[in-house]
Design a protein around this motif. Structure first.
Motif, short mmCIF file in Angstrom:
data_model
loop_
_atom_site.label_atom_id
_atom_site.label_comp_id
_atom_site.label_asym_id
_atom_site.label_seq_id
_atom_site.Cartn_x
_atom_site.Cartn_y
_atom_site.Cartn_z
N VAL A 166 0.87 -1.17 0.00
CA VAL A 166 0.00 0.00 0.00
C VAL A 166 0.91 1.22 0.00
CG1 VAL A 166 -1.83 1.28 1.18
CG2 VAL A 166 -1.80 -1.24 1.25
N ASN A 167 0.91 1.95 -1.12
CA ASN A 167 1.71 3.16 -1.24
C ASN A 167 0.94 4.32 -0.63
OD1 ASN A 167 4.17 2.42 -2.62
ND2 ASN A 167 2.87 1.92 -4.38
N ASN A 168 1.22 4.58 0.64
CA ASN A 168 0.47 5.55 1.42
C ASN A 168 1.25 6.82 1.72
OD1 ASN A 168 -1.91 6.25 3.01
ND2 ASN A 168 -0.60 5.97 4.80
N ALA A 169 2.52 6.87 1.36
CA ALA A 169 3.33 8.06 1.65
C ALA A 169 2.74 9.26 0.93
CB ALA A 169 4.78 7.83 1.21
N GLY A 170 2.83 10.41 1.57
CA GLY A 170 2.30 11.61 0.93
C GLY A 170 2.88 12.88 1.50
N ALA A 171 3.18 13.82 0.61
CA ALA A 171 3.59 15.17 1.00
C ALA A 171 2.46 16.10 0.59
CB ALA A 171 4.89 15.56 0.30
N PHE A 172 2.03 16.95 1.51
CA PHE A 172 0.87 17.82 1.29
C PHE A 172 1.32 19.27 1.39
CE2 PHE A 172 -3.20 19.72 2.89
CZ PHE A 172 -3.94 19.48 1.75
N LEU A 173 1.96 19.76 0.33
CA LEU A 173 2.42 21.14 0.29
C LEU A 173 1.47 21.95 -0.58
CD1 LEU A 173 6.25 20.57 -0.18
CD2 LEU A 173 5.08 21.32 1.88
N LEU A 174 0.94 23.02 0.00
CA LEU A 174 0.01 23.88 -0.72
C LEU A 174 0.63 25.25 -0.90
CD1 LEU A 174 -3.26 23.03 1.25
CD2 LEU A 174 -2.38 21.94 -0.82
N GLU B 166 10.30 22.76 -3.14
CA GLU B 166 8.99 22.22 -2.74
C GLU B 166 8.43 21.30 -3.82
OE1 GLU B 166 7.12 25.58 0.19
OE2 GLU B 166 7.35 26.10 -1.93
N PHE B 167 8.64 21.68 -5.08
CA PHE B 167 8.23 20.83 -6.19
C PHE B 167 8.96 19.49 -6.12
CE2 PHE B 167 9.16 19.08 -10.36
CZ PHE B 167 7.89 18.99 -10.92
N GLU B 168 10.28 19.53 -5.97
CA GLU B 168 11.08 18.31 -5.91
C GLU B 168 10.69 17.43 -4.73
OE1 GLU B 168 12.98 17.34 -8.27
OE2 GLU B 168 13.31 19.17 -9.40
N GLN B 169 10.44 18.03 -3.58
CA GLN B 169 10.05 17.26 -2.39
C GLN B 169 8.70 16.57 -2.62
OE1 GLN B 169 9.63 19.58 1.18
NE2 GLN B 169 8.74 17.89 2.33
N THR B 170 7.76 17.29 -3.18
CA THR B 170 6.42 16.72 -3.41
C THR B 170 6.49 15.58 -4.42
OG1 THR B 170 5.36 18.81 -2.88
CG2 THR B 170 4.08 17.25 -4.20
N VAL B 171 7.22 15.78 -5.50
CA VAL B 171 7.34 14.73 -6.51
C VAL B 171 8.09 13.52 -5.95
CG1 VAL B 171 8.34 14.16 -8.77
CG2 VAL B 171 7.06 16.29 -8.47
N ALA B 172 9.10 13.77 -5.14
CA ALA B 172 9.87 12.67 -4.55
C ALA B 172 8.99 11.77 -3.68
CB ALA B 172 11.04 13.21 -3.73
N VAL B 173 8.11 12.36 -2.89
CA VAL B 173 7.28 11.57 -1.98
C VAL B 173 6.04 11.03 -2.68
CG1 VAL B 173 5.92 11.64 0.15
CG2 VAL B 173 8.12 12.83 0.04
N LEU C 106 0.28 21.95 -7.13
CA LEU C 106 1.40 21.03 -6.97
C LEU C 106 0.93 19.69 -6.41
CD1 LEU C 106 4.39 20.34 -7.02
CD2 LEU C 106 4.63 21.56 -4.83
N TYR C 107 0.14 19.72 -5.37
CA TYR C 107 -0.36 18.50 -4.75
C TYR C 107 -1.24 17.72 -5.73
CZ TYR C 107 -2.65 15.41 -1.40
OH TYR C 107 -3.13 14.31 -0.73
N ALA C 108 -2.17 18.40 -6.38
CA ALA C 108 -3.07 17.72 -7.32
C ALA C 108 -2.30 17.12 -8.49
CB ALA C 108 -4.12 18.70 -7.83
N MET C 109 -1.31 17.84 -9.00
CA MET C 109 -0.49 17.32 -10.10
C MET C 109 0.23 16.04 -9.69
SD MET C 109 3.17 17.70 -11.48
CE MET C 109 3.64 18.17 -9.89
#
Length: 194
Positions: free
Chosen positions: A37-45, A55-62, A102-105
């Motif tokens: 179950v891939n549940n990891a998530g970064a929630f940057l708004l 912030e883009f790189e961190q969100t895409v990484a997670v 960013l989050y939605a993408m």
């Protein structure tokens, strides 16, 4: 507890670093891996012009890289009947507030990953599906929080989900009754996206 999952070896991710090492270690210690179950998530708004490249790189990484890497590592340990369930977000289909680009993408990328892996792994009898939760009553997003009334107004059912509602969808897809479902998106969002 879903008795249909008794005896299954499952890994639920929750971080973005070293995840391929975590999958291999779990499978090595437990002898196999049945469910990921891939549940990891970064929630940057934030507004588009205010978001940094970091912030883009961190969100895409997670939110994108970690599910890809975890899935890649997991299938090395899975046999027929294996299950991968990605956890996305209802914002992949409907972003009603500014600042979610960013989050939605990043969560929308999971739709493509899920469909493509569902096709790729189907011949090995491994299913891959996506669960898109909506507003869920958690410590970080309580159902009685300051924006709850507004968010409830966007859902057809008019209230937040309980964590058990999301878990039930995951358990179905990970269990024997989900054996003929792959590449699918299940929205557990109270009708937020309709």
């Amino acid at each position: 507890m879903n008795n249909a999952l008794d005896g299954k070896v499952a890994l639920v991710t929750g971080g973005g670093r070293g995840i391929g090492a975590a999958v291999d270690r779990a499978a090595g210690e437990l002898g196999r891996l049945d469910i990921l179950v891939n549940n990891a998530g970064a929630f940057l708004l934030g507004q588009l012009e205010q978001l940094s490249l970091d912030e883009f790189e961190q969100t895409v990484a997670v939110n994108v890289r970690a599910p890809f890497v975890a899935s890649q590592a997991a299938v090395r340990h899975m046999s027929a009947g294996g299950r991968i369930v990605n956890i996305g977000s209802n914002t992949a289909e409907r972003a009603v507030f500014p600042g979610f680009s960013l989050y939605a993408m990043s969560k929308t990328a999971l739709i493509g990953l899920t469909k493509a892996l569902g096709r790729e792994l189907g011949g090995r009898a491994i299913t891959v599906n996506l669960v898109n939760p909506g507003a869920t009553d958690t410590e970080l997003n309580p159902a009685d929080g300051p924006n709850a009334d507004t968010i409830n107004g966007f859902t057809a059912l008019g209230h937040y989900a309980q964590p058990a509602d999301v878990a039930a969808a995951v358990a179905f897809l990970a269990g024997p009754d989900g054996r003929y479902v792959t590449g699918a998106t299940v929205n557990v969002d109270g009708g937020f996206t309709i």
